[in-house]
Design a protein around this motif. Sequence first.
Motif, short mmCIF file in Angstrom:
data_model
loop_
_atom_site.label_atom_id
_atom_site.label_comp_id
_atom_site.label_asym_id
_atom_site.label_seq_id
_atom_site.Cartn_x
_atom_site.Cartn_y
_atom_site.Cartn_z
N GLU A 278 -3.39 1.37 12.00
CA GLU A 278 -3.88 2.85 12.17
C GLU A 278 -5.47 2.93 11.30
OE1 GLU A 278 -1.28 5.74 10.90
OE2 GLU A 278 0.06 5.59 12.86
N SER A 279 -5.35 2.17 10.07
CA SER A 279 -6.55 2.28 9.33
C SER A 279 -7.81 1.72 10.09
CB SER A 279 -6.29 1.44 8.10
OG SER A 279 -5.29 2.30 7.12
N ILE A 280 -7.54 0.55 10.77
CA ILE A 280 -8.58 -0.15 11.44
C ILE A 280 -9.03 0.80 12.63
CG2 ILE A 280 -9.13 -2.02 12.97
CD1 ILE A 280 -6.98 -3.54 11.51
N LEU A 281 -8.03 1.28 13.41
CA LEU A 281 -8.44 2.01 14.70
C LEU A 281 -9.20 3.37 14.40
CD1 LEU A 281 -5.57 1.10 16.86
CD2 LEU A 281 -7.90 0.23 17.09
N LYS A 282 -8.50 3.89 13.21
CA LYS A 282 -9.34 5.24 12.90
C LYS A 282 -10.38 5.35 11.80
CE LYS A 282 -4.68 7.77 14.14
NZ LYS A 282 -3.77 8.65 13.51
N LYS A 283 -10.42 4.09 11.24
CA LYS A 283 -11.65 3.94 10.44
C LYS A 283 -11.33 4.78 9.16
CE LYS A 283 -14.98 2.45 13.59
NZ LYS A 283 -16.52 2.72 14.20
N THR A 284 -9.96 4.54 8.61
CA THR A 284 -9.34 5.34 7.25
C THR A 284 -9.31 4.35 6.30
OG1 THR A 284 -7.37 5.40 8.38
CG2 THR A 284 -8.60 7.19 8.67
N PRO A 285 -9.18 4.75 5.11
CA PRO A 285 -8.80 3.85 4.00
C PRO A 285 -7.57 3.20 4.16
CG PRO A 285 -9.65 5.73 3.10
CD PRO A 285 -9.71 5.88 4.57
N ALA A 286 -7.13 1.88 3.65
CA ALA A 286 -6.00 1.30 3.60
C ALA A 286 -4.95 2.15 2.86
CB ALA A 286 -5.85 -0.24 3.13
N ILE A 287 -3.69 2.09 3.25
CA ILE A 287 -2.74 2.82 2.48
C ILE A 287 -2.52 2.31 1.00
CG2 ILE A 287 -0.72 1.77 3.56
CD1 ILE A 287 0.85 4.41 3.40
N VAL A 288 -2.52 0.97 0.96
CA VAL A 288 -2.42 0.21 -0.35
C VAL A 288 -3.83 -0.81 -0.33
CG1 VAL A 288 -1.34 -1.20 -1.85
CG2 VAL A 288 0.12 0.19 -0.07
N ALA A 289 -4.48 -0.23 -0.98
CA ALA A 289 -6.15 -0.67 -0.72
C ALA A 289 -6.43 -1.84 -2.02
CB ALA A 289 -7.32 0.17 -0.98
N TYR A 290 -7.65 -2.27 -1.80
CA TYR A 290 -8.30 -3.39 -2.88
C TYR A 290 -7.68 -2.93 -4.10
CZ TYR A 290 -11.45 -5.79 -5.79
OH TYR A 290 -12.14 -6.68 -6.74
N GLU A 291 -8.39 -1.95 -4.62
CA GLU A 291 -8.05 -1.22 -5.94
C GLU A 291 -6.60 -1.42 -6.71
OE1 GLU A 291 -9.69 -0.56 -9.89
OE2 GLU A 291 -10.66 -0.94 -7.86
N ASP A 292 -5.78 -1.10 -5.62
CA ASP A 292 -4.40 -1.01 -5.86
C ASP A 292 -3.74 -2.59 -6.12
OD1 ASP A 292 -3.65 1.58 -5.43
OD2 ASP A 292 -4.07 1.21 -3.19
N GLY A 293 -4.32 -3.54 -5.33
CA GLY A 293 -4.00 -4.68 -5.59
C GLY A 293 -4.71 -5.31 -7.14
N ARG A 294 -5.88 -4.97 -7.02
CA ARG A 294 -6.61 -5.24 -8.32
C ARG A 294 -6.04 -4.66 -9.66
NH1 ARG A 294 -11.34 -2.50 -10.97
NH2 ARG A 294 -12.48 -4.15 -12.20
N LYS A 295 -5.57 -3.55 -9.70
CA LYS A 295 -4.67 -3.20 -10.53
C LYS A 295 -3.34 -4.23 -10.87
CE LYS A 295 -6.36 1.57 -10.68
NZ LYS A 295 -6.01 2.97 -10.14
N ALA A 296 -2.69 -4.25 -9.92
CA ALA A 296 -1.44 -4.91 -10.19
C ALA A 296 -1.79 -6.38 -10.69
CB ALA A 296 -0.67 -5.01 -8.67
N VAL A 297 -2.91 -7.04 -10.16
CA VAL A 297 -2.94 -8.58 -10.43
C VAL A 297 -3.41 -8.29 -12.08
CG1 VAL A 297 -4.47 -10.57 -10.20
CG2 VAL A 297 -3.23 -9.35 -8.48
N TYR A 298 -4.20 -7.47 -12.40
CA TYR A 298 -4.57 -7.14 -13.75
C TYR A 298 -3.45 -7.10 -14.73
CZ TYR A 298 -6.82 -5.21 -17.98
OH TYR A 298 -7.03 -4.77 -19.26
#
Length: 318
Positions: A278-298
Motif C-alpha cells: 500500500e505504501s508503494i502504490l499510494k506513495k505514503t510513508p512506511a508504517i515502520v520506517a527507516y527512523e524506527d529501524g534506526r532507533k531500534a539498532v541504536y
Amino acid sequence: MSLKVAVLGYGHLGKWHCDKVEQSQKGATLYAIVESFKANAEAAQQKFPKTKVVDDIKKVINEIDAAVIVTPTSTHFELAKYLLENGKHVFCEKPLCNTYEEVEELKSYIKSKNQVLQVGHSERFHLAWEQVTKFIENEKSTIHIRINRMAPFKGRATDVDVVQDLMIHDLDLVTYLLDSLPVSLRAHGKKIRTNKYDFAVVDLFYKNGSTVSISASRNHVKEVRELELYTKNGCLNVDMFQNSIQVATGSNPGPEFVKEEKYPKRDHLMLEHQCFYESILKKTPAIVAYEDGRKAVYLVEKTIEAISSGVEVTVEYE
C-alpha cells in the motif's frame, strides 16, 4: 498495477514471507526467490514452480519493483544498499542493519522520497497496543513497564546476540508506545550456548522518571511474551501468546478486581506485507520506517555496550 517482488532468503522465515507475497491481495506478485543454498533453492522451486529461483539478486534486479530481505543480519546492509541504489522498494526484516554505523550510511542510498524502506518490527501489530495506549495517554505520573520475552534454544540467529535477535522487538515496542527514548540504561547478560549473549536484561531510565525493564532469553524452558504496565491508576498485563489483556485498577466496581478480555489474533506478517505494498502504490510513508529501524539498532548497540562495560550508559540520540 502488480508489483514484482523478490524474496531474498528461503530459510525458516523466508518461507513464510514467500507465502505472504503469494497470498497478498494488494497487487503483489512473487516474481523471484533469491537463495544460494542448493537444497533451499530446490525446495523453493518445487513449491513455487512459476517463480524464478536464482542464487544472486543481480540476476533479477532489472526485473523487479521491490524486495523483501530475510537473510542473516550480517548481510542486511549490503543487500539493502544494493537494492536502494537501484531504485527498488525494500522491506527488511529486523534489525535493519548489523550496526548503527551501517544504518546511518544506509540512508544516503535512498534515492527519492517515494522510495519505501520498511522494517520488520512485527510485534507492533498486536491489537493490544490500542488499549495500552489509551491506558497511558492521560497519565501524568511516571509509568513503569516490565517485558519478558523468552524462548527455548532453536539454533537460529546465532550470528547475533539475543539483544538483536529477540530484545530488539521490545526496544522498538517501548519506543513506539512511549514515543520517546530513555536518557540512560543499564544492562547485564550471559553467554550460555553460543559465543554471543543468549540472555540479557536491560533497564531503561526516562527523563520524567518512568522506567522500563526488558528481559530476553533464547535458552529458556518455555515461550514467554508478556508485558506489564504500572501507573498510579493500576496495572495492565498483556499476554502476547494468549492474546489476553488483564487490568487491575482502583476503580473496578464490585468483587471482581481484575478484568480480563481477549483480543483477536492477527496475521502480523500478512499485515506487514499489505502495508508495504500500500505504501508503494499510494506513495505514503512506511508504517515502520527507516527512523524506527534506526532507533531500534541504536538502542541495541547501547544495550550491548552497557552489558560489556558493566556501567550505566548515557543515551544521546540525534
